[in-house]
Motif scaffolding. Structure first.
Motif: not given
Length: 324
Positions: A292-310
């Motif tokens: 079962a995948p474990v997803v810690e958090r989600t970001y909208p596409l407009s904030e994908a750069a912040e997702a990588i940074r996180y």
């Protein structure tokens, strides 16, 4: 279409959310309307062009692939003339460069039916990480029921799948992670948990039939101390290596090849081999409840750069997903 675009190597500051042309599928490609995509260490390495020797493949002066992202889940929009088995409207998941976008083109061999019991966000978390764990344990280590396995980096994207897969294969699992992730890896089925802040598993005295390393934070001699005399070490080198380097984990791989000439232990590297067959195997495992995948958090596409940074700065646990 909207996408996360990069035209020079560097930090997440080099990423720009903007407009670009929608891709057109080739003869053997599937055009997918992306509903979700997930972040991997792969994205960080490609973003930085690290290790530098990898730029021979990524692009010498700048990334060949302008759009970041690798894992995706969505619906088929169109198919190339040579594609069989997919049609518009099918729910699919898979791997292709350029997943942080509204549309992505993927080779039909890199696409599979989405697990029916998962959301698009959950399905997008599987392909690269799940495939890496599957190949490492099933194909490289040839893990068997009753064996003992240690997963170094058990709370990461690949590690969370590795713990679950090892349990599904009937192994006794020891998970290595930080203090804050102990409860997480226990919830995934780990029989034993080592907090690396408190204990060094390479000096603990216990030996394992299989060590799957997803971090690269110990010497080859240290890893070998943790193995039984005929045990198997699987080196991924897929972690995020802060500060960059010229050859990255390949230095450790070279040492592994030399040591393997004089050892009864199996010292192996984890190859990158994506396939529709593996996606089908992961789909079956997900639908049966074994992973079962474990997803810690989600970001909208407009904030994908912040997702990588996180993922890089905060050392995210499990998977971070971008929704489109």
């Amino acid at each position: 279409m909207k996408a996360l675009i990069q035209d020079r190597y560097g930090s997440a500051d080099t990423l720009e959310f903007g407009e670009t042309d929608s891709p057109v599928p080739a003869v053997d490609e599937v055009l997918v309307r992306v509903h979700a995509a997930s972040v991997n260490a792969y994205d960080w390495h490609l973003m930085h062009g690290d290790p530098k020797i990898a730029r021979l493949a990524f692009g010498l002066a700048k990334p060949k692939a302008r759009i970041r992202g690798r894992d995706f889940a969505g619906r088929v929009e169109a198919v190339g003339s040579g594609v069989m088995g997919f049609k518009p409207g099918d729910e699919v998941y898979g791997e292709a460069d350029g997943a942080f976008a509204e549309f992505v083109c993927a080779k039909d061999s890199m696409v599979g039916p989405k697990p029916a019991n998962l959301t698009f966000e959950q399905a997008a978390a599987i392909p690269l990480a799940g495939n890496t764990a599957l190949i490492g344990l099933r194909d490289v280590a040839r893990l068997r029921r009753g064996q003992s396995v240690l997963v170094n980096g058990a709370s990461g994207g690949v590690g969370t799948f590795a713990v679950q897969l090892a349990k599904a294969y009937g192994a006794e699992v020891t998970a290595v992670c930080s203090t804050r992730n102990v409860d997480l890896v226990r919830s995934l089925g780990a029989d034993h948990v080592i907090d690396y802040r408190l204990e060094d598993f390479t000096r603990g005295g216990r030996r394992y039939d299989v060590v799957l390393d997803l971090v690269g934070n110990h010497s080859l001699a240290g890893f070998r101390r943790a193995l039984t005399p005929t045990g198997t070490l699987v080196l991924s080198g897929g972690g995020v290596y802060e500060g960059g380097s010229v050859v990255g984990p390949m230095g450790l791989f070279f040492k592994r090849r030399l040591a393997a000439l004089f050892s009864r232990q199996r010292l192996l590297e984890l190859p990158a081999r994506q396939s529709r067959a593996n996606l089908a195997a992961l789909c079956e495992l997900a639908e049966s409840g074994k992973i079962a995948p474990v997803v810690e958090r989600t970001y909208p596409l407009s904030e994908a750069a912040e997702a990588i940074r996180y993922v890089v700065v905060e050392h995210a646990r499990a998977k971070v997903v971008v929704t489109v």
